[in-house]
Scaffold this motif. Structure first.
Motif, PDB file in Angstrom:
ATOM      1  N   TYR A  17       0.975  -1.277  -0.079  1.00  0.00           N
ATOM      2  CA  TYR A  17      -0.125   0.002  -0.085  1.00  0.00           C
ATOM      3  C   TYR A  17       0.846   1.243  -0.018  1.00  0.00           C
ATOM      4  O   TYR A  17       0.557   2.399  -0.609  1.00  0.00           O
ATOM      5  CB  TYR A  17      -0.730  -0.116   1.266  1.00  0.00           C
ATOM      6  CG  TYR A  17      -2.095  -1.055   1.253  1.00  0.00           C
ATOM      7  CD1 TYR A  17      -2.676  -1.077   0.111  1.00  0.00           C
ATOM      8  CD2 TYR A  17      -2.628  -1.256   2.260  1.00  0.00           C
ATOM      9  CE1 TYR A  17      -3.870  -1.863  -0.075  1.00  0.00           C
ATOM     10  CE2 TYR A  17      -3.672  -2.153   2.325  1.00  0.00           C
ATOM     11  CZ  TYR A  17      -4.261  -2.582   1.253  1.00  0.00           C
ATOM     12  OH  TYR A  17      -5.595  -3.108   1.206  1.00  0.00           O
ATOM     13  N   SER A  21       0.793   3.771  -2.918  1.00  0.00           N
ATOM     14  CA  SER A  21       0.565   5.327  -2.560  1.00  0.00           C
ATOM     15  C   SER A  21       1.661   6.356  -2.980  1.00  0.00           C
ATOM     16  O   SER A  21       1.392   7.496  -3.512  1.00  0.00           O
ATOM     17  CB  SER A  21       0.337   5.306  -1.065  1.00  0.00           C
ATOM     18  OG  SER A  21      -0.038   6.510  -0.526  1.00  0.00           O
ATOM     19  N   PHE A  22       2.694   5.952  -2.717  1.00  0.00           N
ATOM     20  CA  PHE A  22       4.007   6.895  -2.958  1.00  0.00           C
ATOM     21  C   PHE A  22       4.013   7.198  -4.429  1.00  0.00           C
ATOM     22  O   PHE A  22       4.183   8.060  -5.079  1.00  0.00           O
ATOM     23  CB  PHE A  22       5.344   6.242  -2.624  1.00  0.00           C
ATOM     24  CG  PHE A  22       6.436   7.157  -2.686  1.00  0.00           C
ATOM     25  CD1 PHE A  22       6.640   8.051  -1.830  1.00  0.00           C
ATOM     26  CD2 PHE A  22       7.423   6.719  -3.551  1.00  0.00           C
ATOM     27  CE1 PHE A  22       8.022   8.963  -2.031  1.00  0.00           C
ATOM     28  CE2 PHE A  22       8.563   7.362  -3.887  1.00  0.00           C
ATOM     29  CZ  PHE A  22       8.578   8.706  -3.129  1.00  0.00           C
ATOM     30  N   SER A  23       4.088   6.078  -5.420  1.00  0.00           N
ATOM     31  CA  SER A  23       4.109   6.105  -6.629  1.00  0.00           C
ATOM     32  C   SER A  23       2.801   7.066  -7.178  1.00  0.00           C
ATOM     33  O   SER A  23       3.115   7.589  -8.243  1.00  0.00           O
ATOM     34  CB  SER A  23       4.045   4.712  -7.226  1.00  0.00           C
ATOM     35  OG  SER A  23       4.304   4.747  -8.670  1.00  0.00           O
ATOM     36  N   LEU A  24       1.582   6.825  -6.964  1.00  0.00           N
ATOM     37  CA  LEU A  24       0.559   7.575  -7.100  1.00  0.00           C
ATOM     38  C   LEU A  24       0.546   8.989  -6.767  1.00  0.00           C
ATOM     39  O   LEU A  24       0.184   9.861  -7.771  1.00  0.00           O
ATOM     40  CB  LEU A  24      -0.635   7.046  -6.761  1.00  0.00           C
ATOM     41  CG  LEU A  24      -0.911   5.619  -7.215  1.00  0.00           C
ATOM     42  CD1 LEU A  24      -2.354   5.051  -6.557  1.00  0.00           C
ATOM     43  CD2 LEU A  24      -1.149   5.699  -8.794  1.00  0.00           C
ATOM     44  N   ALA A  25       1.262   9.231  -5.728  1.00  0.00           N
ATOM     45  CA  ALA A  25       1.445  10.637  -5.164  1.00  0.00           C
ATOM     46  C   ALA A  25       2.455  11.313  -6.153  1.00  0.00           C
ATOM     47  O   ALA A  25       2.342  12.690  -6.166  1.00  0.00           O
ATOM     48  CB  ALA A  25       1.936  10.783  -3.725  1.00  0.00           C
ATOM     49  N   LEU A  26       3.308  10.599  -6.653  1.00  0.00           N
ATOM     50  CA  LEU A  26       4.269  11.421  -7.553  1.00  0.00           C
ATOM     51  C   LEU A  26       3.558  11.805  -9.046  1.00  0.00           C
ATOM     52  O   LEU A  26       4.145  12.514  -9.691  1.00  0.00           O
ATOM     53  CB  LEU A  26       5.666  10.490  -7.494  1.00  0.00           C
ATOM     54  CG  LEU A  26       6.355  10.256  -6.438  1.00  0.00           C
ATOM     55  CD1 LEU A  26       7.463   9.345  -7.073  1.00  0.00           C
ATOM     56  CD2 LEU A  26       6.875  11.515  -6.061  1.00  0.00           C
ATOM     57  N   CYS A  27       2.509  11.246  -9.280  1.00  0.00           N
ATOM     58  CA  CYS A  27       1.791  11.402 -10.589  1.00  0.00           C
ATOM     59  C   CYS A  27       1.075  12.799 -10.776  1.00  0.00           C
ATOM     60  O   CYS A  27       0.579  13.205  -9.691  1.00  0.00           O
ATOM     61  CB  CYS A  27       0.901  10.226 -10.906  1.00  0.00           C
ATOM     62  SG  CYS A  27       1.628   8.626 -11.118  1.00  0.00           S
ATOM     63  N   SER A  28       1.079  13.277 -11.793  1.00  0.00           N
ATOM     64  CA  SER A  28       0.162  14.647 -12.133  1.00  0.00           C
ATOM     65  C   SER A  28      -0.943  14.124 -12.486  1.00  0.00           C
ATOM     66  O   SER A  28      -1.208  13.072 -12.566  1.00  0.00           O
ATOM     67  CB  SER A  28       0.777  15.384 -13.287  1.00  0.00           C
ATOM     68  OG  SER A  28       0.600  14.413 -14.657  1.00  0.00           O
ATOM     69  N   ASP A  29      -1.964  15.084 -12.514  1.00  0.00           N
ATOM     70  CA  ASP A  29      -3.164  14.577 -12.767  1.00  0.00           C
ATOM     71  C   ASP A  29      -3.479  14.005 -13.865  1.00  0.00           C
ATOM     72  O   ASP A  29      -4.272  13.132 -14.406  1.00  0.00           O
ATOM     73  CB  ASP A  29      -4.283  16.065 -12.789  1.00  0.00           C
ATOM     74  CG  ASP A  29      -4.569  16.460 -11.411  1.00  0.00           C
ATOM     75  OD1 ASP A  29      -4.238  15.811 -10.251  1.00  0.00           O
ATOM     76  OD2 ASP A  29      -4.849  17.739 -11.213  1.00  0.00           O
ATOM     77  N   LEU A  32      -2.109  10.636 -14.006  1.00  0.00           N
ATOM     78  CA  LEU A  32      -3.312   9.548 -13.193  1.00  0.00           C
ATOM     79  C   LEU A  32      -4.503   9.408 -14.283  1.00  0.00           C
ATOM     80  O   LEU A  32      -4.743   8.285 -14.370  1.00  0.00           O
ATOM     81  CB  LEU A  32      -3.809  10.354 -11.994  1.00  0.00           C
ATOM     82  CG  LEU A  32      -2.805  10.592 -10.807  1.00  0.00           C
ATOM     83  CD1 LEU A  32      -3.339  11.322  -9.724  1.00  0.00           C
ATOM     84  CD2 LEU A  32      -2.570   8.926 -10.217  1.00  0.00           C
TER      85      LEU A  32
END
Length: 61
Positions: A17, A21-29, A32
């Motif tokens: 998790y 979470s960390f990987s998705l937090a680094l993504c721009s809108d 995503l």
């Protein structure tokens, strides 16, 4: 969010998790949105639709 293959021990599940979470937090809108466009549809129900997505090698549904 549920990481597929929920039979892993609690520590491993929490680590997965955290990594997702960390990987998705680094993504721009935009990133995503592009990632969600690649998700494989799994079904639909009262709560809406569900899909399977892979984030850094971890399946997420």
């Amino acid at each position: 969010m549920e990481v597929a293959g929920g039979s892993s021990p609690r520590g491993g599940r929490l680590a997965a998790y955290g990594a997702v979470s960390f990987s998705l937090a680094l993504c721009s809108d935009r990133e995503l949105c592009d990632l969600m466009d690649t998700a494989a549809p799994m079904g639909a129900g009262i709560g809406g639709t569900s899909a399977l997505l892979e984030v850094d090698g971890t399946p997420v549904r």
